[in-house]
Design a protein around this motif. Sequence first.
Motif, PDB file in Angstrom:
ATOM      1  N   ARG A 144       0.836  -1.210   0.000  1.00 55.94           N
ATOM      2  CA  ARG A 144       0.000   0.000   0.000  1.00 55.94           C
ATOM      3  C   ARG A 144       0.864   1.251   0.000  1.00 55.94           C
ATOM      4  O   ARG A 144       0.557   2.216  -0.721  1.00 55.94           O
ATOM      5  N   ILE A 148       1.132   4.240  -2.915  1.00 63.73           N
ATOM      6  CA  ILE A 148       1.030   5.691  -2.693  1.00 63.73           C
ATOM      7  C   ILE A 148       2.177   6.413  -3.404  1.00 63.73           C
ATOM      8  O   ILE A 148       1.989   7.455  -4.037  1.00 63.73           O
ATOM      9  N   GLU A 149       3.365   5.830  -3.303  1.00 67.99           N
ATOM     10  CA  GLU A 149       4.541   6.406  -3.970  1.00 67.99           C
ATOM     11  C   GLU A 149       4.365   6.414  -5.490  1.00 67.99           C
ATOM     12  O   GLU A 149       4.639   7.415  -6.161  1.00 67.99           O
ATOM     13  N   ARG A 151       1.532   6.252  -7.172  1.00 62.16           N
ATOM     14  CA  ARG A 151       0.444   7.183  -7.511  1.00 62.16           C
ATOM     15  C   ARG A 151       0.946   8.624  -7.537  1.00 62.16           C
ATOM     16  O   ARG A 151       0.596   9.394  -8.430  1.00 62.16           O
ATOM     17  N   LYS A 152       1.774   8.983  -6.559  1.00 63.18           N
ATOM     18  CA  LYS A 152       2.311  10.344  -6.502  1.00 63.18           C
ATOM     19  C   LYS A 152       3.177  10.630  -7.726  1.00 63.18           C
ATOM     20  O   LYS A 152       3.115  11.730  -8.314  1.00 63.18           O
TER      21      LYS A 152
END
Length: 278
Positions: A144, A148-149, A151-152
């Motif tokens: 997860r 996030i990384e 997606r950023k």
Amino acid sequence: MTKKQAIKLFEERKVRTVWDDQEEKWYFCVVDVVEALTDSVNPTDYIKKMKKRDPELAKGWGQIVTPLPLQTPGGKQRLNCASQEGIFRIIQSIPSPKAEPFKQWMAQVASERIDQMQDPELSIDQAIADYKRLGYSDAWINQRIKSIEVRKELTDEWKRTGVKEGMEYASLTDIITREWSGFTTKQYKHYKGLRKENLRDNMTNLEIALNILAEASATEISKDRNPNGYNAQTQVAKEGGSVAKAARKQLESKLGRSVITKDKASDYLLPDKNEQED
């Protein structure tokens, strides 16, 4: 105080709510919240006086509240409702002991958010701690955090190529998700029986891995082609999603079953320890 504990303060008094499927958020009946926090025999009159005491609240009232149909003794009527953010703004203007825990919690959250903005690593540490508290496995948490990384990095690439935040980001996300999973984001949430919950927080390890592959592929294709604007990025999004789709199809042929599942966090996580103790 946690958000869950804060919301529990309403449990002794009925607060009518409305779910907005388009915005994917809850709206709370303003008069019910005011009555619950003030014990006023005339909450409507209390709201009028509250707005007189707080000119800024009165000035922005039209942006804070939204009339929505709610059940009343006289049948359905449109009553002023507000989202979570709007309710928090209203609570700030209530000088009641019952409102103080909310105010303290909001101040704590604001302080933590400022610290996280100054040191982004704190946000990651907080996310890991929250996921551990909720019962997620270390392997899932690692996936997860990686998602996030990834997606950023993707949204940074969208921004660099002229894509506008908001609707364009959401549309490109839908294209990627639909391409690899067969569902738009909203359809995927409905399939899992979710409402307000975050879709990615309710994905299995395999689903997260495929989503990471799709978004990372879209990022790399974009860097290679350097598209200009939203329209050009739609094709990139589709191609990024197709990479993960091919991987999904190949895996499913080996397993003999779909890896897109209705499973959600509540199906495989243990109950919150804090909740069990209450």
